[in-house]
Design an enzyme around this catalytic site. Sequence first.
Site, mmCIF file in Angstrom:
data_model
loop_
_atom_site.group_PDB
_atom_site.id
_atom_site.type_symbol
_atom_site.label_atom_id
_atom_site.label_comp_id
_atom_site.label_asym_id
_atom_site.label_seq_id
_atom_site.Cartn_x
_atom_site.Cartn_y
_atom_site.Cartn_z
ATOM 1 N N MET A 232 -3.368 -55.797 -31.498
ATOM 2 C CA MET A 232 -4.316 -54.943 -32.224
ATOM 3 C C MET A 232 -3.972 -53.487 -31.998
ATOM 4 O O MET A 232 -3.576 -53.080 -30.906
ATOM 5 C CB MET A 232 -5.721 -55.224 -31.754
ATOM 6 N N SER A 233 -4.113 -52.694 -33.056
ATOM 7 C CA SER A 233 -3.812 -51.263 -32.986
ATOM 8 C C SER A 233 -4.542 -50.571 -34.128
ATOM 9 O O SER A 233 -4.644 -51.131 -35.225
ATOM 10 C CB SER A 233 -2.302 -51.049 -33.136
ATOM 11 N N GLY B 138 -5.184 -50.044 -21.493
ATOM 12 C CA GLY B 138 -4.620 -51.280 -22.024
ATOM 13 C C GLY B 138 -3.150 -51.431 -21.681
ATOM 14 O O GLY B 138 -2.398 -50.450 -21.672
ATOM 15 N N HIS C 101 -9.858 -52.194 -28.029
ATOM 16 C CA HIS C 101 -10.708 -51.220 -27.327
ATOM 17 C C HIS C 101 -11.919 -51.920 -26.710
ATOM 18 O O HIS C 101 -12.320 -51.612 -25.590
ATOM 19 C CB HIS C 101 -11.232 -50.159 -28.300
ATOM 20 N N MET D 185 -8.726 -43.063 -28.632
ATOM 21 C CA MET D 185 -8.628 -42.147 -29.770
ATOM 22 C C MET D 185 -9.515 -42.643 -30.914
ATOM 23 O O MET D 185 -9.407 -42.158 -32.038
ATOM 24 C CB MET D 185 -7.172 -42.013 -30.226
ATOM 25 N N GLY D 186 -10.379 -43.600 -30.640
ATOM 26 C CA GLY D 186 -11.330 -44.057 -31.644
ATOM 27 C C GLY D 186 -10.728 -45.017 -32.652
ATOM 28 O O GLY D 186 -9.653 -45.564 -32.450
ATOM 29 N N LYS E 284 -1.201 -52.785 -23.617
ATOM 30 C CA LYS E 284 -0.515 -52.590 -24.899
ATOM 31 C C LYS E 284 0.381 -51.352 -24.822
ATOM 32 O O LYS E 284 1.510 -51.353 -25.280
ATOM 33 C CB LYS E 284 -1.575 -52.434 -25.982
HETATM 34 P P1 AMP Z 1 -5.860 -45.684 -28.334
HETATM 35 O O1 AMP Z 1 -7.194 -45.460 -28.981
HETATM 36 O O2 AMP Z 1 -4.856 -46.322 -29.229
HETATM 37 O O3 AMP Z 1 -5.350 -44.453 -27.610
HETATM 38 O O4 AMP Z 1 -6.121 -46.752 -27.192
HETATM 39 C C1 AMP Z 1 -7.095 -46.546 -26.214
HETATM 40 C C2 AMP Z 1 -6.903 -47.558 -25.115
HETATM 41 O O5 AMP Z 1 -7.006 -48.865 -25.657
HETATM 42 C C3 AMP Z 1 -5.517 -47.467 -24.451
HETATM 43 O O6 AMP Z 1 -5.661 -47.663 -23.054
HETATM 44 C C4 AMP Z 1 -4.773 -48.603 -25.095
HETATM 45 O O7 AMP Z 1 -3.740 -49.127 -24.284
HETATM 46 C C5 AMP Z 1 -5.874 -49.620 -25.281
HETATM 47 N N1 AMP Z 1 -5.539 -50.571 -26.337
HETATM 48 C C6 AMP Z 1 -5.219 -50.286 -27.631
HETATM 49 N N2 AMP Z 1 -4.929 -51.424 -28.294
HETATM 50 C C7 AMP Z 1 -5.040 -52.440 -27.393
HETATM 51 C C8 AMP Z 1 -4.849 -53.856 -27.463
HETATM 52 N N3 AMP Z 1 -4.480 -54.470 -28.591
HETATM 53 N N4 AMP Z 1 -5.051 -54.577 -26.346
HETATM 54 C C9 AMP Z 1 -5.409 -53.977 -25.187
HETATM 55 N N5 AMP Z 1 -5.608 -52.658 -25.063
HETATM 56 C C10 AMP Z 1 -5.427 -51.895 -26.147
#
Ligand code: AMP
Length: 288
Positions: free
Chosen positions: A188-189, A151, A41, A34-35, A153
């Site tokens: 991380m988030s 991830g 990421h 989701m950027g 996560k």
């Molecule tokens: P998102 O942009 O939050 O939807 O995340 C995109 C991808 O990155 C998803 O597969 C998440 O699980 C992964 N991701 C987000 N944060 C982390 C993290 N801290 N460690 C590993 N993977 C992550």
Amino acid sequence: MEGHIQIITAIDHMQQQARRLLQTGKTIAFVPTMGYMHEGHLGLVREGREHGDTLIISIFVNPTQFGPAEDFQAYPRDLDRDVRLAASEGVDIIFAPEAEAMYDTAYQTYVDLELLPRYLCSASRPGHFRGVATVVTKLFNIVKPHVAIFGEKDYQQLVIIRRMVRDLHFDIRIIGVPIVREPDGLAMSSRNAYLSEEERESALSLFQAVQQAEKNVAQGVRDASQLIHEASELIRSYPYTKIEYVALCDPETLKNVDRVDGPTLIALAVWVGKTRLIDNTILEPIEN
Ligand code: AMP
């Protein structure tokens, strides 16, 4: 090294490009996001580079996975920065579609799983995993990857995607990547950007609770309710925290367990102020 990065927004253009790559015998590795990219990421991106000739990431804040009272509008976005980061990591194509193109006004098809979405996060986020499974299916059909990276996560999401890929016979290999953390342990988030300085300190309680559970299990504690109780007490000792759930469950079925008799997922969701954070790990009891 900054390579040539292509940014594609039109769905038919992305499909055409994917077809062309497949026709020339290239393998495609895909990282959906989701950027508002961070090191988490980038860990997925680096893993993706190992698994395909062409590395494609999507950047799409998917409206169907947000509830009406959730942060879809507020979700942080910075495409220019994401493009720079992706380019520096050797991403070949960024697919960044418009929401109106992904879901036109007559849209009506969704992908739903029977059981896995009922556990953990779904109590507070009904419909969330229906939105996730739907968008991932659509992205798979558009990007046509051989391999897709997710991830750990978002552990429940990863289990759901693996099940969906098996159930629907997607010819795509799913790879899970361990959680990438800040130096002090906070997972991380993109949502960490919402935290104030004081909340940022309280946010550390999630990882500390996970670590405490690991330590307890290493010392022989097996009772799930005791582990949950101690983790919850630790989190509650920090200001601004409100526990949504602390759960111990089977890492594949996500059903709650009473005892840690084999590899067991500890998963938690905690509000810190107005920010909802999640964390998890697999507890591995070692019998002496
Ligand atoms: P998102 O942009 O939050 O939807 O995340 C995109 C991808 O990155 C998803 O597969 C998440 O699980 C992964 N991701 C987000 N944060 C982390 C993290 N801290 N460690 C590993 N993977 C992550």
